[in-house]
Design a protein around this motif. Structure first.
Motif, PDB file in Angstrom:
ATOM      1  N   GLY A  67       0.799  -1.217   0.000  1.00 45.14           N
ATOM      2  CA  GLY A  67       0.000   0.000   0.000  1.00 45.14           C
ATOM      3  C   GLY A  67       0.830   1.265   0.000  1.00 45.14           C
ATOM      4  N   PHE A  68       0.439   2.207   0.855  1.00 46.07           N
ATOM      5  CA  PHE A  68       1.115   3.512   0.899  1.00 46.07           C
ATOM      6  C   PHE A  68       2.562   3.372   1.332  1.00 46.07           C
ATOM      7  CE2 PHE A  68       2.160   7.592   2.991  1.00 46.07           C
ATOM      8  CZ  PHE A  68       1.974   8.431   1.899  1.00 46.07           C
ATOM      9  N   ARG A  69       2.846   2.435   2.238  1.00 45.55           N
ATOM     10  CA  ARG A  69       4.237   2.237   2.670  1.00 45.55           C
ATOM     11  C   ARG A  69       5.129   1.898   1.489  1.00 45.55           C
ATOM     12  NH1 ARG A  69       4.313  -2.393   6.700  1.00 45.55           N
ATOM     13  NH2 ARG A  69       6.555  -2.117   6.420  1.00 45.55           N
ATOM     14  N   ARG A  70       4.653   1.044   0.618  1.00 48.30           N
ATOM     15  CA  ARG A  70       5.462   0.671  -0.545  1.00 48.30           C
ATOM     16  C   ARG A  70       5.629   1.855  -1.489  1.00 48.30           C
ATOM     17  NH1 ARG A  70       4.980  -5.001  -3.829  1.00 48.30           N
ATOM     18  NH2 ARG A  70       6.593  -4.589  -5.378  1.00 48.30           N
ATOM     19  N   GLU A  71       4.598   2.674  -1.609  1.00 49.64           N
ATOM     20  CA  GLU A  71       4.693   3.867  -2.455  1.00 49.64           C
ATOM     21  C   GLU A  71       5.777   4.802  -1.926  1.00 49.64           C
ATOM     22  OE1 GLU A  71       1.984   7.646  -4.008  1.00 49.64           O
ATOM     23  OE2 GLU A  71       1.053   6.084  -2.770  1.00 49.64           O
ATOM     24  N   VAL A  72       5.805   4.985  -0.611  1.00 50.27           N
ATOM     25  CA  VAL A  72       6.833   5.832  -0.008  1.00 50.27           C
ATOM     26  C   VAL A  72       8.221   5.265  -0.283  1.00 50.27           C
ATOM     27  CG1 VAL A  72       7.800   6.640   2.183  1.00 50.27           C
ATOM     28  CG2 VAL A  72       5.340   6.753   1.788  1.00 50.27           C
ATOM     29  N   TYR A 115      22.379  10.350  -3.110  1.00 49.76           N
ATOM     30  CA  TYR A 115      23.472  10.103  -2.166  1.00 49.76           C
ATOM     31  C   TYR A 115      24.039  11.446  -1.714  1.00 49.76           C
ATOM     32  CZ  TYR A 115      27.946   8.115  -0.521  1.00 49.76           C
ATOM     33  OH  TYR A 115      29.039   7.738   0.227  1.00 49.76           O
ATOM     34  N   GLY A 116      24.188  11.600  -0.405  1.00 53.00           N
ATOM     35  CA  GLY A 116      24.725  12.845   0.125  1.00 53.00           C
ATOM     36  C   GLY A 116      23.702  13.933   0.314  1.00 53.00           C
ATOM     37  N   HIS A 117      22.439  13.645   0.003  1.00 49.14           N
ATOM     38  CA  HIS A 117      21.374  14.622   0.159  1.00 49.14           C
ATOM     39  C   HIS A 117      20.342  14.105   1.169  1.00 49.14           C
ATOM     40  CE1 HIS A 117      23.132  15.638  -3.749  1.00 49.14           C
ATOM     41  NE2 HIS A 117      22.676  16.856  -3.545  1.00 49.14           N
ATOM     42  N   THR A 118      19.507  15.012   1.638  1.00 48.54           N
ATOM     43  CA  THR A 118      18.402  14.636   2.520  1.00 48.54           C
ATOM     44  C   THR A 118      17.124  15.295   2.026  1.00 48.54           C
ATOM     45  OG1 THR A 118      18.838  16.492   4.032  1.00 48.54           O
ATOM     46  CG2 THR A 118      19.891  14.378   4.545  1.00 48.54           C
ATOM     47  N   ALA A 119      16.001  14.796   2.509  1.00 53.12           N
ATOM     48  CA  ALA A 119      14.696  15.384   2.203  1.00 53.12           C
ATOM     49  C   ALA A 119      13.841  15.266   3.450  1.00 53.12           C
ATOM     50  CB  ALA A 119      14.035  14.669   1.030  1.00 53.12           C
ATOM     51  N   SER A 120      12.944  16.206   3.634  1.00 53.42           N
ATOM     52  CA  SER A 120      12.075  16.168   4.807  1.00 53.42           C
ATOM     53  C   SER A 120      10.943  15.167   4.590  1.00 53.42           C
ATOM     54  CB  SER A 120      11.487  17.549   5.078  1.00 53.42           C
ATOM     55  OG  SER A 120      10.573  17.905   4.054  1.00 53.42           O
ATOM     56  N   TYR A 121      10.318  14.772   5.688  1.00 52.48           N
ATOM     57  CA  TYR A 121       9.161  13.880   5.594  1.00 52.48           C
ATOM     58  C   TYR A 121       8.062  14.534   4.751  1.00 52.48           C
ATOM     59  CZ  TYR A 121      11.353  11.242   9.381  1.00 52.48           C
ATOM     60  OH  TYR A 121      12.235  10.485  10.135  1.00 52.48           O
ATOM     61  N   ALA A 122       7.908  15.844   4.901  1.00 49.77           N
ATOM     62  CA  ALA A 122       6.892  16.562   4.127  1.00 49.77           C
ATOM     63  C   ALA A 122       7.221  16.549   2.642  1.00 49.77           C
ATOM     64  CB  ALA A 122       6.774  18.005   4.625  1.00 49.77           C
ATOM     65  N   ALA A 123       8.515  16.690   2.304  1.00 46.98           N
ATOM     66  CA  ALA A 123       8.920  16.678   0.898  1.00 46.98           C
ATOM     67  C   ALA A 123       8.663  15.314   0.270  1.00 46.98           C
ATOM     68  CB  ALA A 123      10.392  17.057   0.770  1.00 46.98           C
ATOM     69  N   ALA A 129       2.374   9.486   8.043  1.00 47.10           N
ATOM     70  CA  ALA A 129       2.406   8.153   7.436  1.00 47.10           C
ATOM     71  C   ALA A 129       3.744   7.891   6.754  1.00 47.10           C
ATOM     72  CB  ALA A 129       1.262   7.999   6.441  1.00 47.10           C
ATOM     73  N   VAL A 130       4.354   8.944   6.225  1.00 49.75           N
ATOM     74  CA  VAL A 130       5.693   8.801   5.649  1.00 49.75           C
ATOM     75  C   VAL A 130       6.675   8.406   6.743  1.00 49.75           C
ATOM     76  CG1 VAL A 130       7.636  10.044   4.611  1.00 49.75           C
ATOM     77  CG2 VAL A 130       5.338  10.337   3.687  1.00 49.75           C
TER      78      VAL A 130
END
Length: 204
Positions: A121-126, A135-143, A156-157
Motif C-alpha cells: 500500500g502507501f508504505r510501498r509507495e513511499v 546520495y549525500g542529500h536529505t529530504a524532509s518527511y513533508a517533501a 504516514a511517511v
C-alpha cells in the motif's frame, strides 16, 4: 577426508568441528538443489554493527540491525514469508559485496533485485520514492509526502520509514525533519548520523 564438500570456515572459526561444518555444507547444498530454501540469510559485520541480510528468489527481502533482534526478525520472516528459511551465505554474496562497497565509499547506489512483499500500500509507495533522494542529500518527511498520492500524509511517511524492511539499501536514513534535525531511525540515532556523515564525506 573432505570428500569434495566445502567447509564452512566461519563455522570452524567459531569452534564447530570440520566434520560438522562439512555436514552443514552438504545439507545446505542438497536443500538448495531441491528448491527447499525459500528464504536465505546471513549476518555481515558493518560500521553500524552486525546486519542481518535475508533474500528470496525475487531479491533482497530484509535488512535488519542488531537492535531489532535478529532472531525475532527471522521468526517474523518464517511466519510471513516462509518457514523454509536457512542460513545460506553464498546466496547473499552480492548484497554483502555492495554493502562493503557502500561503507568503503565506493558505491552510491545499490543495484540489487529487491523483494518488497513486506511493505504494501502507501508504505510501498513511499519506499519507491526514497531512492530519488540522492546520495549525500536529505529530504524532509513533508517533501517525501509531496511526491506521493497523499501529499499531506507526513506522519504516514514517518511510519513507512520506521517500518522500512530494507534500510540502507532503500535509504530512509536520508529522510529528516523539516527543521533539519535528523530524527529517529530504525538503526538508532548513532547509525543514522554515521550514514549521513559517510555520504557527506568527500569521495575517496
Amino acid at each position: 577426508m573432505n570428500h569434495g564438500l566445502p567447509v564452512d570456515l566461519a563455522a570452524v572459526a567459531a569452534g564447530e568441528a570440520p566434520a560438522v561444518a562439512r555436514l552443514r555444507a552438504s545439507l545446505l547444498a542438497a536443500a538448495s538443489a531441491d528448491g527447499l530454501i525459500d528464504v536465505a540469510y546471513r549476518v555481515v559485520e558493518s560500521p553500524v554493527g552486525p546486519l542481518l541480510l535475508a533474500g528470496t528468489e525475487a531479491g533482497l527481502v530484509r535488512v535488519a540491525f542488531a537492535r531489532e533482534g535478529h532472531d525475532a526478525v527471522l521468526a517474523a520472516l518464517a511466519s510471513t514469508v516462509s518457514p523454509r528459511i536457512l542460513r545460506a551465505p553464498a546466496r547473499l554474496d552480492e548484497a554483502a559485496r555492495e554493502l562493503d562497497e557502500y561503507f568503503a565509499g565506493r558505491r552510491r547506489r545499490f543495484e540489487l533485485p529487491l523483494d518488497f512483499r513486506l511493505a504494501g500500500g502507501f508504505r510501498r509507495e513511499v519506499l519507491a520514492h526514497l531512492p530519488e533522494i540522492g546520495y549525500g542529500h536529505t529530504a524532509s518527511y513533508a517533501a517525501v509526502a509531496a511526491l506521493t498520492s497523499s501529499p499531506r500524509a507526513v506522519r504516514a511517511v514517518g511510519t513507512a520509514c520506521a517500518r522500512n524492511p530494507l534500510p540502507l539499501v532503500v535509504p530512509c536514513h536520508r529522510v529528516v525533519r523539516s527543521d533539519g534535525s535528523r530524527g529517529a531511525y530504525v538503526g538508532g540515532a548513532e547509525a543514522k548520523a554515521l550514514l549521513l556523515d559517510l555520504e557527506a564525506a568527500p569521495p575517496r
